[in-house]
Design a protein around this motif. Sequence first.
Motif, short mmCIF file in Angstrom:
data_model
loop_
_atom_site.label_atom_id
_atom_site.label_comp_id
_atom_site.label_asym_id
_atom_site.label_seq_id
_atom_site.Cartn_x
_atom_site.Cartn_y
_atom_site.Cartn_z
N ARG A 176 0.44 -0.97 -0.05
CA ARG A 176 0.02 -0.01 0.03
C ARG A 176 0.96 1.23 -0.26
NH1 ARG A 176 -2.89 -2.96 3.64
NH2 ARG A 176 -2.50 -2.35 5.24
N ASP A 226 -7.25 -8.08 -0.73
CA ASP A 226 -8.06 -6.37 -0.65
C ASP A 226 -8.52 -5.70 -1.94
OD1 ASP A 226 -8.17 -3.82 0.61
OD2 ASP A 226 -5.54 -3.70 1.24
N LYS A 227 -9.31 -5.97 -1.25
CA LYS A 227 -10.60 -5.73 -2.58
C LYS A 227 -10.11 -4.26 -2.27
CE LYS A 227 -15.76 -5.26 -3.89
NZ LYS A 227 -16.62 -5.86 -3.80
N LYS A 228 -10.11 -2.89 -1.57
CA LYS A 228 -9.83 -1.81 -1.55
C LYS A 228 -8.70 -1.79 -2.85
CE LYS A 228 -10.28 1.97 0.73
NZ LYS A 228 -9.90 3.14 1.86
N LYS A 261 -9.21 -2.33 -6.61
CA LYS A 261 -10.14 -1.42 -7.56
C LYS A 261 -9.13 -0.55 -7.26
CE LYS A 261 -14.41 0.17 -7.62
NZ LYS A 261 -13.68 2.36 -8.04
#
Length: 1125
Positions: A280, A320-322, A325
Motif C-alpha cells: 500500500r 484486499d478488495k479496496k 480496485k
Amino acid sequence: MAVEAISPDWEFDRFDDGSTKIHTEVQQKNYGKFLEEYTSQLKGIEDALDDSIGDVWDFTLDPIALKVLNKVITVYAVLFNFNCTLCVVCTCKYFRKSFYNGLLYYGEGVSDSCVVEGESQVQMGRFISFFQELSCFVSRCFEVVVNVVHQLAALYNSNKGVTKIIESSGVHFQTVYEHLGELLVVLLTLDEIMENHGTLKDHWKMYKRLLKSVHHNPGKFAIPEEKLKPFEKLLFKLEGQLLDGMIFQACVEQRFDDPGEGVSVSKNSAFAEEFALNIRTIFTNVESKIGEPSEIDQRDKYAGVCGLYVLHFHIFRTVDKKLYKALLDICKKVPAVTLTSNIIWFPDTFLMAKVPAAAKLMDKKSVQSVRAQRDTYLQQRAQTLTKDVQSYYVFVTSWMMKMEAISSKEQRNDKLSEDLSSRCNVFVQGILYAYSIGTIIKTTMNLYMSMQRPMTKASVKALCRLVELLKAVEHTFHRRSMVVADSVSHITQHLQSQALNSIGTAKKRVISDKKYSEQRLDVLSSLVMAENALNGPSTKERRLVVSLALSVGTQMKTFKDEELLPLQLVLKKLDLISELKERVKVQCDCSFLYWHRAVFPIYLDDVYDHAVDAARIHYMFSALRDSVPTMLHAKHMESCDQLLESYDTEIMEVFNEHLLDKLCKEIEKDLRLSVHTHLKLDDRNPFKVALWCVCVCAYVTHYLDKTFYNLTTVALHDWATYSEMRNLATQRYGLMMTEAHLPSQTLEQGLDVLEIMRNIHVFVSRYLYNLNNQIFIEKTSNNKHLNTINIRHIANSIRTHGTGIMNTTVNFTYQFLRKKFYIFSQFMYDEHIKSRLIKDIRFFRETKDQSDQKYPFERAEKFNRGIRKLGITPDGQSYLDQFRQLISQIGNAMGYVRMIRSGGLHCCSSAIRFVPDLEDIVNFEELVKEEGLSEETQKAASLLDSVLGDLTSNSAEGTEYFKMLVGVFAPEFRSIKNMHLRNFYMIVPPLTVNFVEHSIGCKEKLNKKNKGGAAFTDDGFAMGVAYILKLLDQYLEFDSLHWFQAVREKYMKEMSAVVKEQNVQATSQDEKLLQTMNLTQKRLDIYLQEFELLHFSLSSARIFFRADKTAAEETQERKDRGQGS
C-alpha cells in the motif's frame, strides 16, 4: 503449476559423463580463492582494531559501548544479508537485457521469401543453449524470491516463542519490496515475450517434430540413442518452464513454507500485515506521481506493485478488495505499460487472470470501462500528439539552452551551493523530459501495434518528432559530457553533505535522549551505518545500505516530518545524479524503433517535403542505431553480423529510395533546367539542399558523376551540356565532381562507326545508299524524322576512336560479304535459275544478229514474271525480289567502305590543317637534340614527328579498300568450281526490270499518307551489281547485251506509238481515251527515267572498280610495274 512440483518420475536419468567432477573441481578452486581473500580481509580488520581487541575481555571497557557495537554488528548482519540479496536482484536486472533481446530478435534477419528448408530447425538448434541459460536464470530468480520472503518472514515473525533478530515494529524495508517487485516484473516480462512470439513457438514445434524423426531413425543422423532420451527430457523441462507462459505463475505458486528449517510464511500474520502495508505504501507513492510531469519510474514500480499483490495473494490467500480496485483504477490513467521494446502489458488483464478471486468481486461495468479506456486513450493521444510535440519542443529547447548556459558559466565560490543545486535541477529535469517523451512514444506506438489500429500520417510524423527531441536530450548530455562529469562529482558530494546534516541532527536527538532501550540502540546503530555509507563514493551498494539503514533509523520519530521529506528528496536526487549516465542512456534508448521501422519511409518523405530543417535527420539515425547493441544478443544465427547486415541493408534501401534518390533526381533536374534557361521555361521552385551537402554530399556526387558519365557515353555529342552541368553542381552545391575524360563529339555525330561495325548486317538492311551525295538514309523509322549518315559523321567517329577503326571496319565488312556471297552462290546454283539463264544465253547467241546485238526487253520481262510462278513469300516477294535485296545489301556494304575511306581522308585533312606546308615539314626531333633538351622532350618530339608523318601519308592517299575487297574474292569467283556464277551477267536485265518496278513503287508511296516502304534512292543495287560484275570479270559480257540501249529503244518506240494514237484520237474528242493515253505516256516517261537513272548509277559505280580494264589487262599491268621496278 510450479516447475519444482513435477513428480520425480520426470527427472533426468542419472548418468555420469564426467562433467560433474570437473564442475566440482572448478567450484573448489573458486571457494579456496574466496577463503584466501576473506582471510586477508579479516586480518586487515584485525590489524585496524588491534588496540580494542584482545584474547581476554577487558572489564574496564564501558559495557554500553560494547552493547552499541554489538547492535551495530547485528543490524549490519541483517542489512548485509538484505544487501547481498538485493545485489543479486540488481544482477538479475542486468542480465535480463541479454535474455529479453535474445528472445525478441529470434527469427529476425531472415527473409520469409528466402528461407531454406530446415533453416528454422537449425536456428532453434542454435537457440537451445540460450534456453538452458535462461532456465538457470529463472531458477535462480525463483530461489531469490523464496530467500527474500524467508528473510522477511523471519524478521517479522508473529510467533512470540521465536527470538527476534532486531525489534521490527515500526521498521519497514520498503526498498526490499521494491526490488522484489522488480524481480517479479522480469519474470512477468519473459512471460509476455513468450506469449507474443509466434515465430519462436512455431520453430519449437518444428524442432520437436524433427527430434521425433531422429528418434525413429537415430542411425541416419549419427546420434547415439542413449543420448536422445535425456535430451528429450531437457526439451520437455524447458517447454514446461519457459515456453508455456507460466514463469511468473510458477514463481508465485512456489512452496514458501519450509517446516524443515522452521520457517512459517503463510501463517505468519505479522509478515502478512507488513507485506500488505509495504504494498500500500509503495502504491500510494506511485499513484500520486504516475502520469504527472515529475514521473520518473512510477510505471515500472506500478508493474512491480501488481506483481507483489499477486504474490501476496498466493502466499496468504487474502484479497484486499479496496487495493485491487485502486490498482484497476490506475488503468484509466495508464491503460498499458511498456515492459521492454515492443512488449506492452495490460495491468487489468493481468490482475483479473492472476487473482480470479478478486475479479469475481468486481462488477462487469467497471471491468468493461477499464478496457474501453484503451480506445479512448488512443483517440485522445492522436488528438493531442501535435500539441505535445509543440509543448515538448519548447521545453526541450529551453532546457538545452540552460545546459549550454551551465557549460559556459563558471562556478562562483560565494554561491557554490546555489550553483550546484541549480545544476542538479537542470540535470534531473533533462531526465524527466526524456522519460516523459519516451513514455509517450513507446506507449502510443506499442498500443497501436498491439490493438492493430491504423496510425495516421500526422501521428507518425508527430511521434518521429518526439523521437528527435528524445535524441536531442541525449546528444546534449553527450555533447556536454565533460562539464556533466565534472559537475556530478561535486553535486553528489553536496547532496551527501545535505543528507549527513539531516542524519547528524537526528543522531544528536537520539543521543540526547538518555533512556536506554534495544530499539533506540538499533536506531542509533543504523544512523551511524548510514553516515559511514554516505562518507565515501556514491556507489550503488552504499546507497542501498543507506536506504536499508534508514528503514531502521526512521522509527521512533527520529526525524521530524519537515526533515524526513527533504531527506528522501535528497536521496532520490542522489540516486538520479549518481546514475546520471546510465539513466540518460536508458531513458533515451530508442531500440524499440526496430519493431516500428515501418514509420521510417513516412518520416523520410516528410523530411524530403520539408527540407528546411533537414538537419534533424541525424537524430533519427541515432535512434535507429540504438538497436545495434541489442542485436548483439541474438543467438539464433551463426553470427549476429548477419542480422546487423540485414538491418543495415534494409535501412539504407529505404533511405536511398525515399530520400537520396529523390534528392539526386531533383538536383539533376535543377542543374538541367539551369543549363537550359535560354529555353525560357516556366518559373520553377528548385529543391533547396544546402543543409544536405554535409550529410549526403558523397552519395549525390556519385549519383551525378555516374548519371553524367552514362548519359555522355550514350550521346557523346551532349558532352558540352554535361560538362556545364558538372561545373554548375560545383558552384551551386559545392560538389567535387569527377571529370568524365570521355572523347568529345559534335552535334552532327550521327550513328557511331563502332555501333555500325558491330551490327553491319542490320545497318545494310535498314539504310539506303545514295551514290552521288555519298550518304546513307534510314528506310523507315518510328520517329517523325529519318536518320542520315554522311562523311562528316564518319570523320567525327574516326576522330573519336582513332584511325585504327577503319581497318577493323573493313575486316567486319569482309566477314559480312563472305556470308552474303554464300547465299548468292546458292541462288545462282539453283536448277530453276541456272536452267533459265543457260536457256536465255543460248537464245541470245542464236538471235543476236536478228536483234541488232541487243537483248530483248520482252525476254527479261518474261524472266521476271516467270520467277514469281516459283513461289512468293508471305509479304508478296518473289525469289528475284529477295535476290535483288541481297545484291543491294552487298552494294550498301561496299558503299559503307567507300564512305569509311572518304571519312578517314576528311579526318586526316582536318587534323593536319594547322601544318603550314605539307611538302616541307621540319624534323622536331633533330631540332630538340640541337637545343640539348631533356630525354623526355626528345621522346615527345619523336612521337610528334611520327604522328605528323602518319597524317601526311594518310591525307595524301587513302588505302584502296575496294581493290583489296576485289582482290580477296575475285580468284574464288573466277575459279572452275564456281562456273555457275558466270551466268550472272544474264540475270542482270531481269534484275534491273525488277529493281525499276520496286523503285517506282517506293517513290509513289512518298505522296501517300501511309509512307511505309517509301524511298527515293537505293544506289546500293547499282553498287552491288558493279562489284559482282568486277569479281566475275563480266563487264564485257554485260556490255555485249546492249541492255540499256534496248530498253531505251523499247520505251521510245512505245511512246511514239502513244503519240500517234493521241493525234488520231484528238479528232474524235473522246476524253476518257485521251486521259488513258496521257497516263500511259506519263507511265512510260517514268519507267524510262528510272532506267536512265539506274544506267547512270551503274556507270558511276563501275568507275570505282576500273571497268575500263579486264582482269587480263590488270594482270599484265601489274607485271609491267614489277619489271619496271
